[in-house]
Design an enzyme around this catalytic site. Structure first.
Site, mmCIF file in Angstrom:
data_model
loop_
_atom_site.group_PDB
_atom_site.id
_atom_site.type_symbol
_atom_site.label_atom_id
_atom_site.label_comp_id
_atom_site.label_asym_id
_atom_site.label_seq_id
_atom_site.Cartn_x
_atom_site.Cartn_y
_atom_site.Cartn_z
ATOM 1 N N LYS A 41 25.850 39.748 -7.171
ATOM 2 C CA LYS A 41 26.487 39.812 -5.823
ATOM 3 C C LYS A 41 25.516 39.186 -4.877
ATOM 4 O O LYS A 41 24.848 39.462 -4.024
ATOM 5 C CB LYS A 41 26.624 41.249 -5.414
ATOM 6 C CG LYS A 41 27.478 41.398 -4.204
ATOM 7 C CD LYS A 41 29.101 41.279 -4.727
ATOM 8 C CE LYS A 41 30.223 41.272 -3.531
ATOM 9 N NZ LYS A 41 31.357 41.042 -4.038
ATOM 10 N N SER B 189 36.425 39.954 -5.210
ATOM 11 C CA SER B 189 35.703 40.920 -4.514
ATOM 12 C C SER B 189 36.965 41.880 -3.768
ATOM 13 O O SER B 189 37.632 42.476 -4.506
ATOM 14 C CB SER B 189 34.775 40.666 -3.418
ATOM 15 O OG SER B 189 33.877 41.343 -2.914
#
Length: 598
Positions: free
Chosen positions: A193, A394
Protein backbone atom coordinates in the site's frame (compact mmCIF):
# COMPACT_ATOMS: atom_id res chain seq x y z
CA UNK A 1 -28.84 70.71 -17.98
CA UNK A 2 -31.11 70.00 -20.95
CA UNK A 3 -28.15 68.56 -22.85
CA UNK A 4 -27.27 66.38 -19.86
CA UNK A 5 -30.78 64.85 -19.77
CA UNK A 6 -30.61 64.23 -23.52
CA UNK A 7 -27.30 62.40 -23.18
CA UNK A 8 -28.55 60.38 -20.21
CA UNK A 9 -31.76 59.41 -22.02
CA UNK A 10 -29.80 58.46 -25.13
CA UNK A 11 -27.46 56.28 -23.01
CA UNK A 12 -30.38 54.52 -21.32
CA UNK A 13 -32.07 53.93 -24.66
CA UNK A 14 -28.83 52.56 -26.06
CA UNK A 15 -28.45 50.14 -23.16
CA UNK A 16 -32.08 48.98 -23.49
CA UNK A 17 -31.68 48.45 -27.24
CA UNK A 18 -28.39 46.55 -26.68
CA UNK A 19 -29.98 44.30 -24.05
CA UNK A 20 -32.95 43.66 -26.34
CA UNK A 21 -30.69 42.71 -29.27
CA UNK A 22 -28.43 40.60 -27.04
CA UNK A 23 -31.49 38.88 -25.55
CA UNK A 24 -32.87 38.22 -29.01
CA UNK A 25 -29.63 36.58 -30.17
CA UNK A 26 -29.42 34.61 -26.90
CA UNK A 27 -32.94 33.21 -27.44
CA UNK A 28 -32.20 32.43 -31.10
CA UNK A 29 -28.95 30.68 -30.12
CA UNK A 30 -30.67 28.82 -27.31
CA UNK A 31 -33.52 27.63 -29.50
CA UNK A 32 -31.06 26.69 -32.23
CA UNK A 33 -28.97 24.67 -29.79
CA UNK A 34 -32.04 22.80 -28.52
CA UNK A 35 -33.22 22.16 -32.07
CA UNK A 36 -29.78 20.89 -33.02
CA UNK A 37 -29.75 18.50 -30.05
CA UNK A 38 -33.21 17.14 -30.81
CA UNK A 39 -32.91 16.87 -34.61
CA UNK A 40 -31.37 13.58 -35.80
CA UNK A 41 -28.29 13.91 -37.99
CA UNK A 42 -28.86 12.83 -41.58
CA UNK A 43 -25.85 11.03 -42.98
CA UNK A 44 -25.09 11.90 -46.58
CA UNK A 45 -23.73 9.34 -48.98
CA UNK A 46 -19.93 8.95 -49.14
CA UNK A 47 -19.32 10.46 -45.69
CA UNK A 48 -16.27 10.17 -43.46
CA UNK A 49 -16.38 9.97 -39.67
CA UNK A 50 -13.61 12.16 -38.24
CA UNK A 51 -12.17 11.44 -34.77
CA UNK A 52 -9.69 13.97 -33.40
CA UNK A 53 -7.55 12.53 -30.63
CA UNK A 54 -6.76 15.70 -28.69
CA UNK A 55 -7.19 16.42 -25.01
CA UNK A 56 -8.10 13.76 -22.47
CA UNK A 57 -10.18 10.63 -22.99
CA UNK A 58 -12.05 9.61 -19.84
CA UNK A 59 -14.90 7.26 -18.96
CA UNK A 60 -17.56 9.85 -19.75
CA UNK A 61 -17.31 13.50 -20.82
CA UNK A 62 -18.14 16.10 -18.19
CA UNK A 63 -21.45 17.89 -18.61
CA UNK A 64 -21.37 21.66 -18.96
CA UNK A 65 -24.10 24.20 -18.37
CA UNK A 66 -26.30 25.59 -21.14
CA UNK A 67 -24.48 28.91 -20.81
CA UNK A 68 -21.18 27.10 -21.34
CA UNK A 69 -22.60 25.61 -24.52
CA UNK A 70 -23.77 28.95 -25.84
CA UNK A 71 -20.50 30.70 -25.06
CA UNK A 72 -18.30 27.83 -26.15
CA UNK A 73 -16.87 27.38 -22.65
CA UNK A 74 -16.64 24.30 -20.47
CA UNK A 75 -14.13 21.47 -20.51
CA UNK A 76 -14.05 20.99 -24.25
CA UNK A 77 -10.76 19.11 -24.05
CA UNK A 78 -12.37 16.04 -22.42
CA UNK A 79 -13.84 13.26 -24.56
CA UNK A 80 -16.01 10.48 -23.18
CA UNK A 81 -15.02 6.91 -24.00
CA UNK A 82 -18.73 5.99 -24.02
CA UNK A 83 -19.48 8.67 -26.65
CA UNK A 84 -16.55 7.59 -28.81
CA UNK A 85 -17.47 3.90 -28.69
CA UNK A 86 -21.14 4.63 -29.39
CA UNK A 87 -20.21 6.84 -32.36
CA UNK A 88 -17.87 4.22 -33.82
CA UNK A 89 -20.59 1.55 -33.59
CA UNK A 90 -23.08 3.81 -35.36
CA UNK A 91 -20.47 4.50 -38.07
CA UNK A 92 -20.06 0.76 -38.52
CA UNK A 93 -23.82 0.32 -39.00
CA UNK A 94 -24.32 3.37 -41.22
CA UNK A 95 -23.87 2.35 -44.87
CA UNK A 96 -23.32 5.95 -46.03
CA UNK A 97 -20.17 6.23 -43.91
CA UNK A 98 -17.30 4.78 -45.92
CA UNK A 99 -14.47 5.09 -43.42
CA UNK A 100 -12.91 6.76 -40.39
CA UNK A 101 -10.29 9.49 -40.49
CA UNK A 102 -8.37 9.29 -37.23
CA UNK A 103 -6.47 12.49 -36.57
CA UNK A 104 -3.84 11.86 -33.93
CA UNK A 105 -2.58 14.45 -31.51
CA UNK A 106 -1.47 15.18 -27.98
CA UNK A 107 -4.05 12.89 -26.41
CA UNK A 108 -3.91 11.36 -22.96
CA UNK A 109 -6.05 8.60 -21.47
CA UNK A 110 -7.23 8.27 -17.90
CA UNK A 111 -5.87 4.69 -17.88
CA UNK A 112 -4.22 2.24 -20.31
CA UNK A 113 -7.44 0.23 -20.54
CA UNK A 114 -9.30 3.30 -21.82
CA UNK A 115 -6.98 3.47 -24.84
CA UNK A 116 -7.34 -0.29 -25.26
CA UNK A 117 -11.15 -0.11 -25.30
CA UNK A 118 -11.13 2.67 -27.89
CA UNK A 119 -8.78 0.65 -30.07
CA UNK A 120 -10.98 -2.43 -29.66
CA UNK A 121 -13.99 -0.43 -30.91
CA UNK A 122 -12.01 0.70 -33.98
CA UNK A 123 -10.84 -2.87 -34.57
CA UNK A 124 -14.46 -4.02 -34.48
CA UNK A 125 -15.37 -1.25 -36.96
CA UNK A 126 -12.94 -2.73 -39.48
CA UNK A 127 -14.92 -5.97 -39.51
CA UNK A 128 -17.47 -4.08 -41.62
CA UNK A 129 -14.91 -3.92 -44.44
CA UNK A 130 -14.60 -0.16 -44.15
CA UNK A 131 -11.25 1.63 -43.94
CA UNK A 132 -9.46 3.63 -41.25
CA UNK A 133 -6.79 6.17 -42.11
CA UNK A 134 -4.72 7.85 -39.39
CA UNK A 135 -2.73 11.08 -39.69
CA UNK A 136 -1.05 13.39 -37.19
CA UNK A 137 1.48 16.15 -36.75
CA UNK A 138 2.62 14.24 -33.68
CA UNK A 139 1.56 11.11 -31.83
CA UNK A 140 1.70 10.61 -28.10
CA UNK A 141 2.31 6.99 -27.19
CA UNK A 142 -1.32 6.40 -26.25
CA UNK A 143 -2.67 7.97 -29.43
CA UNK A 144 -0.16 5.99 -31.53
CA UNK A 145 -1.28 2.76 -29.86
CA UNK A 146 -4.87 3.57 -30.85
CA UNK A 147 -3.84 4.65 -34.37
CA UNK A 148 -1.93 1.41 -34.94
CA UNK A 149 -5.25 -0.26 -35.74
CA UNK A 150 -5.58 1.86 -38.92
CA UNK A 151 -5.09 0.49 -42.43
CA UNK A 152 -2.56 3.24 -43.06
CA UNK A 153 -0.73 5.63 -40.75
CA UNK A 154 0.60 8.91 -42.14
CA UNK A 155 2.75 11.56 -40.46
CA UNK A 156 3.56 15.18 -41.16
CA UNK A 157 7.01 15.82 -42.67
CA UNK A 158 8.07 17.57 -39.45
CA UNK A 159 6.11 15.21 -37.24
CA UNK A 160 7.06 13.16 -34.20
CA UNK A 161 6.11 9.88 -32.54
CA UNK A 162 6.65 9.45 -28.82
CA UNK A 163 7.33 5.71 -28.69
CA UNK A 164 9.28 4.80 -25.56
CA UNK A 165 7.56 2.18 -23.41
CA UNK A 166 5.58 2.81 -20.23
CA UNK A 167 6.59 4.22 -16.88
CA UNK A 168 7.72 7.39 -15.21
CA UNK A 169 8.77 8.92 -11.94
CA UNK A 170 6.62 9.95 -8.98
CA UNK A 171 7.22 12.94 -6.76
CA UNK A 172 8.30 12.33 -3.16
CA UNK A 173 7.68 15.29 -0.88
CA UNK A 174 9.31 14.23 2.39
CA UNK A 175 12.46 16.29 1.76
CA UNK A 176 10.38 19.44 1.36
CA UNK A 177 8.30 18.67 4.42
CA UNK A 178 11.47 18.13 6.48
CA UNK A 179 12.62 21.63 5.52
CA UNK A 180 9.23 23.10 6.41
CA UNK A 181 8.97 21.26 9.72
CA UNK A 182 6.05 19.05 8.65
CA UNK A 183 5.97 15.34 9.33
CA UNK A 184 3.35 12.94 7.96
CA UNK A 185 2.15 10.33 10.42
CA UNK A 186 0.77 7.16 8.89
CA UNK A 187 -1.20 4.14 9.93
CA UNK A 188 -1.57 1.45 7.31
CA UNK A 189 -1.97 -2.25 6.65
CA UNK A 190 -0.51 -3.75 3.51
CA UNK A 191 3.16 -3.79 2.58
CA UNK A 192 2.28 -2.88 -1.02
CA UNK A 193 0.00 0.00 0.00
CA UNK A 194 2.37 2.61 -1.32
CA UNK A 195 0.07 5.64 -1.48
CA UNK A 196 1.61 6.92 1.77
CA UNK A 197 5.16 6.77 0.41
CA UNK A 198 4.91 10.11 -1.40
CA UNK A 199 4.64 11.92 1.93
CA UNK A 200 6.71 9.62 4.16
CA UNK A 201 9.70 8.54 2.04
CA UNK A 202 12.22 10.05 -0.33
CA UNK A 203 12.02 7.22 -2.83
CA UNK A 204 10.15 4.13 -3.96
CA UNK A 205 9.98 1.05 -1.76
CA UNK A 206 10.95 -2.31 -3.21
CA UNK A 207 7.38 -3.54 -2.78
CA UNK A 208 6.04 -0.66 -4.84
CA UNK A 209 8.75 -1.18 -7.44
CA UNK A 210 7.78 -4.85 -7.69
CA UNK A 211 4.09 -4.24 -8.30
CA UNK A 212 4.61 -1.33 -10.73
CA UNK A 213 7.09 -3.37 -12.74
CA UNK A 214 4.65 -6.26 -12.96
CA UNK A 215 1.60 -4.36 -14.18
CA UNK A 216 3.48 -1.94 -16.47
CA UNK A 217 5.32 -4.83 -18.12
CA UNK A 218 2.03 -6.66 -18.59
CA UNK A 219 0.32 -3.64 -20.17
CA UNK A 220 3.28 -2.91 -22.45
CA UNK A 221 3.46 -6.50 -23.67
CA UNK A 222 -0.27 -6.42 -24.44
CA UNK A 223 0.04 -3.11 -26.30
CA UNK A 224 3.16 -4.33 -28.10
CA UNK A 225 1.42 -7.45 -29.38
CA UNK A 226 -1.51 -5.42 -30.71
CA UNK A 227 0.65 -2.71 -32.30
CA UNK A 228 2.82 -5.32 -33.99
CA UNK A 229 -0.27 -7.04 -35.35
CA UNK A 230 -1.63 -3.75 -36.66
CA UNK A 231 1.64 -2.75 -38.30
CA UNK A 232 2.37 -6.27 -39.57
CA UNK A 233 5.77 -6.53 -37.88
CA UNK A 234 7.23 -8.64 -35.11
CA UNK A 235 6.73 -7.42 -31.51
CA UNK A 236 10.47 -7.76 -30.90
CA UNK A 237 11.16 -5.25 -33.69
CA UNK A 238 8.93 -2.60 -32.12
CA UNK A 239 10.27 -3.31 -28.64
CA UNK A 240 13.83 -2.88 -29.87
CA UNK A 241 12.97 0.45 -31.46
CA UNK A 242 11.46 1.71 -28.20
CA UNK A 243 14.55 0.67 -26.22
CA UNK A 244 17.45 1.47 -28.52
CA UNK A 245 16.98 5.22 -28.92
CA UNK A 246 14.70 8.18 -28.29
CA UNK A 247 12.27 7.66 -31.15
CA UNK A 248 10.66 11.06 -30.61
CA UNK A 249 13.94 12.67 -31.72
CA UNK A 250 14.44 10.46 -34.76
CA UNK A 251 14.31 11.59 -38.37
CA UNK A 252 10.88 11.02 -39.92
CA UNK A 253 12.45 8.78 -42.58
CA UNK A 254 13.35 6.35 -39.78
CA UNK A 255 9.68 6.06 -38.88
CA UNK A 256 8.96 4.78 -42.38
CA UNK A 257 11.95 2.42 -42.35
CA UNK A 258 10.86 1.04 -38.98
CA UNK A 259 7.29 0.67 -40.31
CA UNK A 260 5.85 2.84 -37.56
CA UNK A 261 4.19 4.84 -40.35
CA UNK A 262 3.43 4.13 -44.00
CA UNK A 263 4.30 7.48 -45.50
CA UNK A 264 5.34 11.03 -44.67
CA UNK A 265 2.69 13.47 -45.96
CA UNK A 266 1.48 17.03 -45.81
CA UNK A 267 -2.20 17.69 -44.91
CA UNK A 268 -3.26 18.38 -48.50
CA UNK A 269 -1.77 15.04 -49.58
CA UNK A 270 -3.77 13.24 -46.90
CA UNK A 271 -6.95 14.94 -48.17
CA UNK A 272 -6.13 13.75 -51.67
CA UNK A 273 -5.68 10.21 -50.33
CA UNK A 274 -9.09 10.35 -48.60
CA UNK A 275 -10.73 11.64 -51.80
CA UNK A 276 -9.13 8.81 -53.71
CA UNK A 277 -10.64 6.29 -51.28
CA UNK A 278 -14.03 7.99 -51.63
CA UNK A 279 -13.66 8.03 -55.42
CA UNK A 280 -14.46 11.73 -55.72
CA UNK A 281 -12.79 14.50 -57.69
CA UNK A 282 -9.88 16.57 -56.41
CA UNK A 283 -12.10 19.67 -56.31
CA UNK A 284 -14.95 17.95 -54.48
CA UNK A 285 -15.54 18.51 -50.78
CA UNK A 286 -15.24 15.67 -48.27
CA UNK A 287 -18.47 15.19 -46.30
CA UNK A 288 -17.39 14.91 -42.67
CA UNK A 289 -19.15 13.96 -39.45
CA UNK A 290 -17.73 14.43 -35.98
CA UNK A 291 -18.53 12.81 -32.64
CA UNK A 292 -21.22 15.38 -31.82
CA UNK A 293 -22.87 14.61 -35.19
CA UNK A 294 -22.66 10.85 -34.74
CA UNK A 295 -24.31 11.00 -31.32
CA UNK A 296 -27.38 12.47 -33.04
CA UNK A 297 -27.47 9.77 -35.70
CA UNK A 298 -30.32 7.33 -35.13
CA UNK A 299 -29.07 3.88 -34.26
CA UNK A 300 -30.05 1.07 -36.60
CA UNK A 301 -30.76 -1.12 -33.58
CA UNK A 302 -34.17 -0.64 -31.98
CA UNK A 303 -34.53 -0.47 -28.21
CA UNK A 304 -36.66 -3.52 -27.63
CA UNK A 305 -37.27 -5.97 -24.82
CA UNK A 306 -36.39 -5.67 -21.15
CA UNK A 307 -34.06 -3.08 -19.73
CA UNK A 308 -30.53 -3.74 -18.49
CA UNK A 309 -29.26 -0.66 -16.68
CA UNK A 310 -25.61 0.40 -17.00
CA UNK A 311 -24.67 2.50 -13.99
CA UNK A 312 -21.43 4.46 -14.44
CA UNK A 313 -19.37 4.93 -11.27
CA UNK A 314 -16.11 6.71 -12.05
CA UNK A 315 -13.71 9.09 -10.34
CA UNK A 316 -12.65 9.41 -6.70
CA UNK A 317 -14.93 7.89 -4.08
CA UNK A 318 -15.86 10.67 -1.66
CA UNK A 319 -18.19 11.29 1.27
CA UNK A 320 -19.59 14.47 -0.30
CA UNK A 321 -19.10 16.90 -3.20
CA UNK A 322 -17.17 19.35 -1.01
CA UNK A 323 -14.36 16.82 -0.50
CA UNK A 324 -14.18 16.25 -4.25
CA UNK A 325 -13.70 19.98 -4.89
CA UNK A 326 -10.80 19.95 -2.42
CA UNK A 327 -9.17 17.24 -4.54
CA UNK A 328 -9.44 19.38 -7.66
CA UNK A 329 -12.97 18.71 -8.91
CA UNK A 330 -13.84 16.52 -11.85
CA UNK A 331 -16.33 13.68 -11.72
CA UNK A 332 -16.57 11.71 -8.50
CA UNK A 333 -18.52 8.90 -6.85
CA UNK A 334 -20.40 10.35 -3.88
CA UNK A 335 -21.22 7.59 -1.40
CA UNK A 336 -24.76 8.65 -0.39
CA UNK A 337 -25.79 9.75 -3.88
CA UNK A 338 -24.60 6.56 -5.56
CA UNK A 339 -26.19 4.37 -2.90
CA UNK A 340 -29.52 6.18 -3.37
CA UNK A 341 -29.31 5.79 -7.16
CA UNK A 342 -28.73 2.06 -6.76
CA UNK A 343 -31.70 1.76 -4.42
CA UNK A 344 -33.89 3.42 -7.06
CA UNK A 345 -32.68 0.88 -9.63
CA UNK A 346 -33.48 -1.89 -7.17
CA UNK A 347 -37.06 -0.62 -6.84
CA UNK A 348 -37.53 0.02 -10.57
CA UNK A 349 -39.56 -2.90 -11.92
CA UNK A 350 -38.65 -1.98 -15.50
CA UNK A 351 -34.96 -2.66 -14.78
CA UNK A 352 -34.33 -6.41 -14.85
CA UNK A 353 -30.54 -6.41 -14.32
CA UNK A 354 -27.76 -3.92 -13.62
CA UNK A 355 -24.25 -3.59 -14.96
CA UNK A 356 -22.15 -1.58 -12.51
CA UNK A 357 -19.42 0.09 -14.56
CA UNK A 358 -16.49 0.95 -12.26
CA UNK A 359 -13.52 3.15 -13.13
CA UNK A 360 -12.05 4.34 -9.84
CA UNK A 361 -8.86 4.20 -7.83
CA UNK A 362 -10.90 4.42 -4.63
CA UNK A 363 -11.08 6.98 -1.85
CA UNK A 364 -13.14 7.09 1.32
CA UNK A 365 -13.64 3.68 2.97
CA UNK A 366 -16.87 4.91 4.58
CA UNK A 367 -18.36 5.94 1.21
CA UNK A 368 -17.12 2.70 -0.37
CA UNK A 369 -18.99 0.66 2.22
CA UNK A 370 -22.17 2.67 1.69
CA UNK A 371 -22.05 1.80 -2.01
CA UNK A 372 -21.16 -1.87 -1.44
CA UNK A 373 -24.09 -2.24 0.94
CA UNK A 374 -26.40 -0.75 -1.71
CA UNK A 375 -25.00 -3.25 -4.25
CA UNK A 376 -25.84 -6.11 -1.86
CA UNK A 377 -29.42 -4.88 -1.49
CA UNK A 378 -29.68 -4.48 -5.27
CA UNK A 379 -28.30 -7.98 -5.84
CA UNK A 380 -30.97 -9.45 -3.60
CA UNK A 381 -33.59 -8.25 -6.12
CA UNK A 382 -31.87 -8.56 -9.51
CA UNK A 383 -28.52 -9.63 -11.01
CA UNK A 384 -25.57 -7.23 -10.73
CA UNK A 385 -22.55 -7.61 -12.99
CA UNK A 386 -19.47 -5.40 -12.62
CA UNK A 387 -17.64 -4.13 -15.69
CA UNK A 388 -14.23 -2.77 -14.71
CA UNK A 389 -12.89 0.07 -16.83
CA UNK A 390 -9.40 1.54 -16.66
CA UNK A 391 -9.02 1.15 -12.89
CA UNK A 392 -11.06 -0.64 -10.25
CA UNK A 393 -8.67 -0.73 -7.32
CA UNK A 394 -8.73 -0.23 -3.57
CA UNK A 395 -12.10 1.43 -2.89
CA UNK A 396 -12.90 0.71 -6.54
CA UNK A 397 -12.49 -3.00 -5.83
CA UNK A 398 -14.32 -2.65 -2.50
CA UNK A 399 -17.50 -1.51 -4.29
CA UNK A 400 -17.08 -4.17 -7.01
CA UNK A 401 -16.66 -7.19 -4.76
CA UNK A 402 -20.35 -7.70 -3.92
CA UNK A 403 -21.49 -8.27 -7.52
CA UNK A 404 -22.71 -11.59 -8.92
CA UNK A 405 -20.00 -11.54 -11.58
CA UNK A 406 -16.97 -9.38 -12.42
CA UNK A 407 -15.60 -8.60 -15.87
CA UNK A 408 -12.35 -6.69 -16.40
CA UNK A 409 -10.56 -5.44 -19.49
CA UNK A 410 -7.19 -7.16 -20.16
CA UNK A 411 -5.31 -3.99 -19.16
CA UNK A 412 -7.52 -3.00 -16.20
CA UNK A 413 -5.64 -2.22 -12.99
CA UNK A 414 -7.38 -3.73 -9.98
CA UNK A 415 -6.88 -5.16 -6.48
CA UNK A 416 -5.02 -2.92 -4.02
CA UNK A 417 -6.83 -4.45 -1.07
CA UNK A 418 -5.39 -2.35 1.73
CA UNK A 419 -6.20 0.53 4.09
CA UNK A 420 -4.30 3.56 5.32
CA UNK A 421 -4.64 6.78 7.26
CA UNK A 422 -2.31 9.74 6.62
CA UNK A 423 -2.06 12.78 8.88
CA UNK A 424 0.19 15.85 8.60
CA UNK A 425 1.87 16.89 11.86
CA UNK A 426 3.01 20.51 11.63
CA UNK A 427 4.46 20.93 15.13
CA UNK A 428 7.95 21.42 13.68
CA UNK A 429 6.70 24.32 11.57
CA UNK A 430 4.12 25.89 13.88
CA UNK A 431 5.88 25.49 17.23
CA UNK A 432 9.61 25.16 16.49
CA UNK A 433 9.82 27.64 13.60
CA UNK A 434 6.92 30.04 14.19
CA UNK A 435 6.80 29.85 17.99
CA UNK A 436 3.10 29.06 18.31
CA UNK A 437 2.24 26.87 21.30
CA UNK A 438 -0.98 25.19 22.42
CA UNK A 439 -2.61 24.88 25.82
CA UNK A 440 -6.14 24.36 27.07
CA UNK A 441 -8.61 22.43 29.20
CA UNK A 442 -10.33 19.13 28.36
CA UNK A 443 -12.69 16.91 30.26
CA UNK A 444 -11.08 13.71 29.00
CA UNK A 445 -7.68 12.56 27.80
CA UNK A 446 -8.63 12.39 24.11
CA UNK A 447 -11.16 15.24 23.94
CA UNK A 448 -8.89 17.16 21.59
CA UNK A 449 -6.99 14.35 19.91
CA UNK A 450 -7.20 15.99 16.46
CA UNK A 451 -5.14 18.97 17.66
CA UNK A 452 -2.66 16.62 19.34
CA UNK A 453 -2.39 14.70 16.08
CA UNK A 454 -1.74 17.71 13.85
CA UNK A 455 0.12 20.07 16.19
CA UNK A 456 1.27 17.93 19.13
CA UNK A 457 4.94 17.17 19.75
CA UNK A 458 4.15 13.65 20.89
CA UNK A 459 1.42 11.97 18.88
CA UNK A 460 2.54 8.39 19.45
CA UNK A 461 -0.33 7.53 21.77
CA UNK A 462 -2.95 8.82 19.31
CA UNK A 463 -1.28 6.97 16.44
CA UNK A 464 -1.45 3.67 18.36
CA UNK A 465 -5.21 4.04 18.48
CA UNK A 466 -5.25 5.07 14.84
CA UNK A 467 -3.25 1.98 13.81
CA UNK A 468 -5.74 -0.25 15.65
CA UNK A 469 -8.56 1.52 13.81
CA UNK A 470 -6.86 1.00 10.43
CA UNK A 471 -6.13 -2.68 11.19
CA UNK A 472 -9.81 -3.18 12.00
CA UNK A 473 -10.67 -1.54 8.69
CA UNK A 474 -8.33 -3.85 6.81
CA UNK A 475 -9.88 -6.90 8.46
CA UNK A 476 -13.29 -5.60 7.37
CA UNK A 477 -11.97 -5.24 3.82
CA UNK A 478 -10.72 -8.85 3.89
CA UNK A 479 -14.07 -10.08 5.16
CA UNK A 480 -15.93 -8.10 2.50
CA UNK A 481 -13.87 -9.57 -0.32
CA UNK A 482 -14.04 -13.00 1.29
CA UNK A 483 -17.83 -12.85 1.33
CA UNK A 484 -18.15 -11.47 -2.18
CA UNK A 485 -15.62 -13.75 -3.87
CA UNK A 486 -16.23 -16.95 -1.91
CA UNK A 487 -12.71 -17.09 -0.46
CA UNK A 488 -11.30 -17.39 3.03
CA UNK A 489 -10.05 -14.14 4.65
CA UNK A 490 -6.56 -15.66 4.90
CA UNK A 491 -6.57 -16.32 1.14
CA UNK A 492 -7.59 -12.72 0.46
CA UNK A 493 -4.83 -11.48 2.77
CA UNK A 494 -2.23 -13.39 0.75
CA UNK A 495 -3.19 -11.57 -2.45
CA UNK A 496 -4.13 -8.37 -0.61
CA UNK A 497 -1.59 -6.35 1.38
CA UNK A 498 -2.36 -3.38 -0.89
CA UNK A 499 -0.97 -5.20 -3.95
CA UNK A 500 -2.04 -3.81 -7.33
CA UNK A 501 -2.76 -6.42 -10.01
CA UNK A 502 -3.15 -6.33 -13.75
CA UNK A 503 -6.47 -7.93 -14.71
CA UNK A 504 -4.80 -10.84 -16.54
CA UNK A 505 -3.10 -11.74 -13.24
CA UNK A 506 -6.18 -10.89 -11.15
CA UNK A 507 -8.10 -13.49 -13.15
CA UNK A 508 -5.71 -16.21 -11.99
CA UNK A 509 -6.19 -15.34 -8.32
CA UNK A 510 -10.01 -15.08 -8.57
CA UNK A 511 -10.30 -11.33 -8.05
CA UNK A 512 -12.22 -11.18 -11.34
CA UNK A 513 -14.31 -13.83 -13.09
CA UNK A 514 -13.56 -13.15 -16.74
CA UNK A 515 -11.77 -10.80 -19.11
CA UNK A 516 -14.28 -8.99 -21.25
CA UNK A 517 -15.83 -5.73 -22.40
CA UNK A 518 -18.79 -3.71 -21.22
CA UNK A 519 -20.87 -5.48 -23.88
CA UNK A 520 -19.83 -8.84 -22.44
CA UNK A 521 -20.97 -7.66 -19.01
CA UNK A 522 -24.37 -6.60 -20.42
CA UNK A 523 -24.79 -10.01 -22.07
CA UNK A 524 -23.92 -11.77 -18.81
CA UNK A 525 -26.37 -9.63 -16.84
CA UNK A 526 -29.13 -10.49 -19.34
CA UNK A 527 -28.19 -14.18 -19.09
CA UNK A 528 -28.38 -14.13 -15.28
CA UNK A 529 -31.76 -12.38 -15.49
CA UNK A 530 -32.89 -14.94 -18.10
CA UNK A 531 -33.72 -12.29 -20.69
CA UNK A 532 -34.09 -13.25 -24.35
CA UNK A 533 -34.81 -9.77 -25.69
CA UNK A 534 -33.22 -6.77 -24.00
CA UNK A 535 -31.64 -3.35 -24.44
CA UNK A 536 -29.31 -1.28 -22.25
CA UNK A 537 -29.88 2.17 -20.76
CA UNK A 538 -27.08 4.30 -19.23
CA UNK A 539 -27.36 5.80 -15.73
CA UNK A 540 -27.15 8.36 -14.22
CA UNK A 541 -29.12 9.93 -17.07
CA UNK A 542 -27.75 13.07 -18.69
CA UNK A 543 -29.18 16.29 -17.25
CA UNK A 544 -32.04 17.89 -19.14
CA UNK A 545 -31.57 21.26 -20.81
CA UNK A 546 -33.59 22.86 -17.96
CA UNK A 547 -31.28 21.34 -15.33
CA UNK A 548 -28.29 22.60 -17.30
CA UNK A 549 -29.83 26.04 -17.54
CA UNK A 550 -30.40 26.18 -13.79
CA UNK A 551 -27.01 24.69 -12.98
CA UNK A 552 -24.67 27.22 -11.43
CA UNK A 553 -21.53 25.44 -12.39
CA UNK A 554 -20.27 22.44 -14.29
CA UNK A 555 -18.63 19.50 -12.43
CA UNK A 556 -15.25 20.44 -13.87
CA UNK A 557 -14.67 24.17 -13.79
CA UNK A 558 -12.81 26.29 -16.31
CA UNK A 559 -10.43 27.35 -13.52
CA UNK A 560 -9.68 23.72 -12.73
CA UNK A 561 -8.87 23.06 -16.39
CA UNK A 562 -6.55 26.07 -16.41
CA UNK A 563 -4.78 24.86 -13.26
CA UNK A 564 -4.26 21.44 -14.83
CA UNK A 565 -2.75 23.10 -17.89
CA UNK A 566 -0.54 25.43 -15.81
CA UNK A 567 0.74 22.91 -13.27
CA UNK A 568 1.05 19.91 -15.58
CA UNK A 569 2.30 16.84 -13.71
CA UNK A 570 2.44 18.80 -10.43
CA UNK A 571 -1.34 19.32 -10.43
CA UNK A 572 -2.29 15.90 -9.09
CA UNK A 573 0.21 15.72 -6.19
CA UNK A 574 -0.65 19.25 -5.08
CA UNK A 575 -4.35 18.37 -5.02
CA UNK A 576 -3.52 15.23 -3.03
CA UNK A 577 -1.68 17.32 -0.43
CA UNK A 578 -4.68 19.63 -0.20
CA UNK A 579 -7.01 16.67 0.18
CA UNK A 580 -4.91 15.10 2.94
CA UNK A 581 -4.96 18.34 4.91
CA UNK A 582 -8.73 18.82 4.58
CA UNK A 583 -10.08 15.26 4.54
CA UNK A 584 -12.51 14.34 7.29
CA UNK A 585 -12.30 10.63 6.51
CA UNK A 586 -9.53 9.03 8.57
CA UNK A 587 -9.69 5.70 6.74
CA UNK A 588 -8.74 5.66 3.06
CA UNK A 589 -8.85 2.89 0.46
CA UNK A 590 -7.05 4.53 -2.44
CA UNK A 591 -4.77 3.51 -5.29
CA UNK A 592 -1.06 4.27 -5.10
CA UNK A 593 -0.82 6.84 -7.90
CA UNK A 594 -2.25 8.44 -11.00
CA UNK A 595 -2.26 5.93 -13.89
CA UNK A 596 -2.82 8.24 -16.86
CA UNK A 597 -0.97 7.53 -20.10
CA UNK A 598 -0.08 10.01 -22.81
Amino acid sequence: MKQFFKMTLATICGIVIFLFIAGFFFIVSFVGMLANESTPTKVKDNSVFVIKLNGTVEERALEGTVIDGLLGLGDMSTMGLDDLVTSIRKAKEEENIKGIYLEGGVASFDAPATAQQLRDALKDFKKSGKWIVAYADQYTQGSYYVASVADNIYLNAEGMIDFKGLGGKSEYWKGLYDKLGIKYLMAKVGKYKSYVEKETQTGMSEYDREQRTAYLTGIWNYWLKEMAEGRRVQPEQLDKMAGDSIIALANTDNYVKGRLVDKIMFPEEVKAEIKKRLKIGVDDDITQLFVSDMLNVKSKKKSRGDEVAIYYAYGNIVDNEAMNMIQGGGHCIVGKTTAEDLRKLADDDDVKAVVFRVNSGGGSAVASEQIRHAIKLLKSKKPVVVSMGGVAASGGYWISSAANYIFAEPTTITGSIGIFGLFPNASGLVTDKLGITFDGVTTHKYSDYETDLVFGKNSDDVMKHMQTYIEHGYQSFLNIVSEGRGMKPEEVDEIGQGRVWLATDALKIKLVDKLGSLDDAVKKAAELAKLDDYHSVPYPVESSWLDKLLSKEAPGSYLDAELRELLGELYQPLMEVRYTLKSSSHMQARLLDDVRVK
